[in-house]
Design an enzyme around this catalytic site. Structure first.
Site, PDB file in Angstrom:
ATOM      1  N   ARG A 288      -1.307  -6.279  -8.277  1.00 22.46           N
ATOM      2  CA  ARG A 288      -0.184  -7.171  -7.970  1.00 22.46           C
ATOM      3  C   ARG A 288       0.021  -8.202  -9.074  1.00 22.46           C
ATOM      4  NH1 ARG A 288      -2.707  -8.840  -2.360  1.00 22.46           N
ATOM      5  NH2 ARG A 288      -4.367  -8.985  -3.874  1.00 22.46           N
TER       6      ARG A 288
ATOM      7  N   HIS B 286       0.838  -1.206   0.000  1.00 21.79           N
ATOM      8  CA  HIS B 286       0.000   0.000   0.000  1.00 21.79           C
ATOM      9  C   HIS B 286       0.870   1.252   0.000  1.00 21.79           C
ATOM     10  CE1 HIS B 286      -3.085  -2.714   2.120  1.00 21.79           C
ATOM     11  NE2 HIS B 286      -3.553  -2.484   0.905  1.00 21.79           N
TER      12      HIS B 286
ATOM     13  N   SER C  97      -3.009  -7.994   2.651  1.00 23.95           N
ATOM     14  CA  SER C  97      -3.387  -7.796   4.050  1.00 23.95           C
ATOM     15  C   SER C  97      -3.834  -9.110   4.678  1.00 23.95           C
ATOM     16  CB  SER C  97      -4.504  -6.749   4.149  1.00 23.95           C
ATOM     17  OG  SER C  97      -4.028  -5.486   3.758  1.00 23.95           O
TER      18      SER C  97
ATOM     19  N   LYS D  84     -17.531  -6.882   6.215  1.00 29.99           N
ATOM     20  CA  LYS D  84     -16.324  -7.533   6.704  1.00 29.99           C
ATOM     21  C   LYS D  84     -16.146  -7.304   8.199  1.00 29.99           C
ATOM     22  CE  LYS D  84     -13.685  -7.200   2.409  1.00 29.99           C
ATOM     23  NZ  LYS D  84     -12.409  -6.764   1.819  1.00 29.99           N
TER      24      LYS D  84
END
Length: 161
Positions: free
Chosen positions: A90, A17, A129, A41
């Site tokens: 990514r 990040h 994460s 979440k």
């Protein structure tokens, strides 16, 4: 003035990040890093804690502001007169999801919100994460994934559970 928003959960914030934040801050005059409060979440850190972590991690970048929002990114962008969203990629699997999200956001915004993709530096391409949380939950070494002060807070969360 070129302004952009970099939205995300940032639970926890990683070096990946920070890589995107540092690079985007060089492209835009103002970069707003905005933490999503997602009711779907169960995050490790509260929104307030994530905002505080991001502010600490980006304090050296004078053109980076940290905020939070709930709901749709397109609504947040419209309310704050933002027309560019920054997203990190990514791998090719990220691209498929992010492309759909970018197209949906453009449609929902009436064409007023575009997305700029930055590929994560190779040294951080493996980071997520979720993997950081999983490694930390077993007491593993996350020093290559997050700053020391973030690692301390992550381990404290797991100790207190």
């Amino acid at each position: 003035m070129k302004r952009a928003v970099y939205p995300g959960s940032f639970d926890p914030m990683t070096y990946g990040h920070l890589d995107i934040i540092n690079r985007a801050s060089e492209i835009f005059d103002v970069l707003i890093v905005s933490v999503l409060n997602n009711n779907q979440k169960t995050p490790l850190f509260s929104v307030e804690e994530r905002v505080k972590i991001l502010r600490e991690a980006t304090r050296h970048l004078s053109n980076v502001k940290v905020d939070s929002f709930s709901g749709l990114l397109t609504n947040y962008a419209a309310e704050n007169d933002l027309h560019v969203a920054v997203r990190g990629l990514r791998a090719i699997t990220d691209f498929e999801y992010e492309l759909q999200l970018a197209q949906t956001n453009r449609l929902l915004s009436g064409g007023k919100l575009d997305t700029v993709f930055l590929t994560t530096s190779l040294e951080y391409a493996y980071l997520s994460s979720s993997s950081v949380k999983e490694i930390a939950s077993f007491g593993g070494d996350i020093s290559k994934a997050v700053p020391d002060f973030v690692a301390e807070q992550i381990f404290e969360k797991y100790r207190s559970r």
